[in-house]
Enzyme design. Sequence first.
Site, PDB file in Angstrom:
ATOM      1  CB  SER A   1      -0.854   0.000   1.284  1.00  0.00           C
ATOM      2  OG  SER A   1      -1.461   1.250   1.482  1.00  0.00           O
TER       3      SER A   1
ATOM      4  CE1 TYR B   1      -4.109  -2.038   5.092  1.00  0.00           C
ATOM      5  CE2 TYR B   1      -3.242   0.139   4.588  1.00  0.00           C
ATOM      6  CZ  TYR B   1      -3.798  -1.057   4.168  1.00  0.00           C
ATOM      7  OH  TYR B   1      -4.029  -1.271   2.822  1.00  0.00           O
TER       8      TYR B   1
ATOM      9  CE  LYS C   1      -1.506  -3.665   3.442  1.00  0.00           C
ATOM     10  NZ  LYS C   1      -1.636  -4.764   2.468  1.00  0.00           N
TER      11      LYS C   1
END
Length: 258
Positions: free
Chosen positions: A136, A149, A153
């Site tokens: 991402s 997150y 990532k």
Amino acid sequence: MQLRDAVIVVTGGAAGIGAALCRRFAAEGVRGVVVADRDEEGARRVASEIGGMAVAADVGVEDDVMRLVERATDSYGPIDLFCSNAGIATIGGVEVPDVDWRRTWDVNVMAHVFAARAVLPGMLARGRGYLLQTASAAGLLTQLGSAPYAVTKHAAVALAEWLAVTHGAAGITVSCLCPLGVDTDMLRRVEGGIGDMLRADALTPEAVAEAVVAGLAEERFLILPHPQVAEYFRHKADDYERWLRGMRRLQEKFGGEP
Ligand SMILES: NC(=O)c1ccc[n+]([C@@H]2O[C@H](COP(=O)([O-])OP(=O)(O)OC[C@H]3O[C@@H](n4cnc5c(N)ncnc54)[C@H](O)[C@@H]3O)[C@@H](O)[C@H]2O)c1
């Protein structure tokens, strides 16, 4: 890489970016697409639409990933391209319970480790193979409102880099997909100002799949469907302090703490 006649596995293939990848690859005259997802019914739907094979798998569980690779290989032959795409978003900061940190870690990071562990021996023996990892833009920049997150990532980008560096000379090609907002269920679930900001620039999953096919053709490491991410990443590297100040201002705008 040449997609024609390739054997491809896509995890998280039942919905969103993964489903768009499956459909786009099928249009390239591939030998087989394996649609893997923990949502078995969704995987079956996409697979039957494109004439592929559905496999139910939780990519955060190594046995499932090994079984997935075995079933794909038994049906179509050696895997040319493994797209480790499934991922989850967990909202919150360090207060997020360990169980949710670990689950995010398993799905967003260990799944890529399990996939590489399962397919690399065969790929190295054949002297060629391709790994696509969906990370991402959060893996290059950060994710406001979600520490698990942002952290996982970043780890996914680090693993992709490491694999590219370590196995590049042995014929293994790695691409790392780092989009900003994409119009999928994952983004639809992000509430408030941060969600609205990401949705304002969101691409369709089909546009992301198109960028992936172009990136694979060039065997480019970093696939950035939103070109502005390259600019933001440069700003971060050029002046980290300034970048942090800018991100703090953005965080303030969306209400302070996560
Ligand atoms: N949507 C965005 O804005 C965006 C932006 C950047 C990166 N990404 C990344 O793209 C990837 C795909 O996201 P999406 O937006 O298509 O999400 P999505 O939620 O729309 O689809 C994800 C798919 O993955 C499957 N999945 C989730 N956990 C799984 C598991 N443990 N095992 C097997 N399958 C599992 C789900 O069932 C679903 O079909 C993720 O890695 C995500 O982090 C998404």
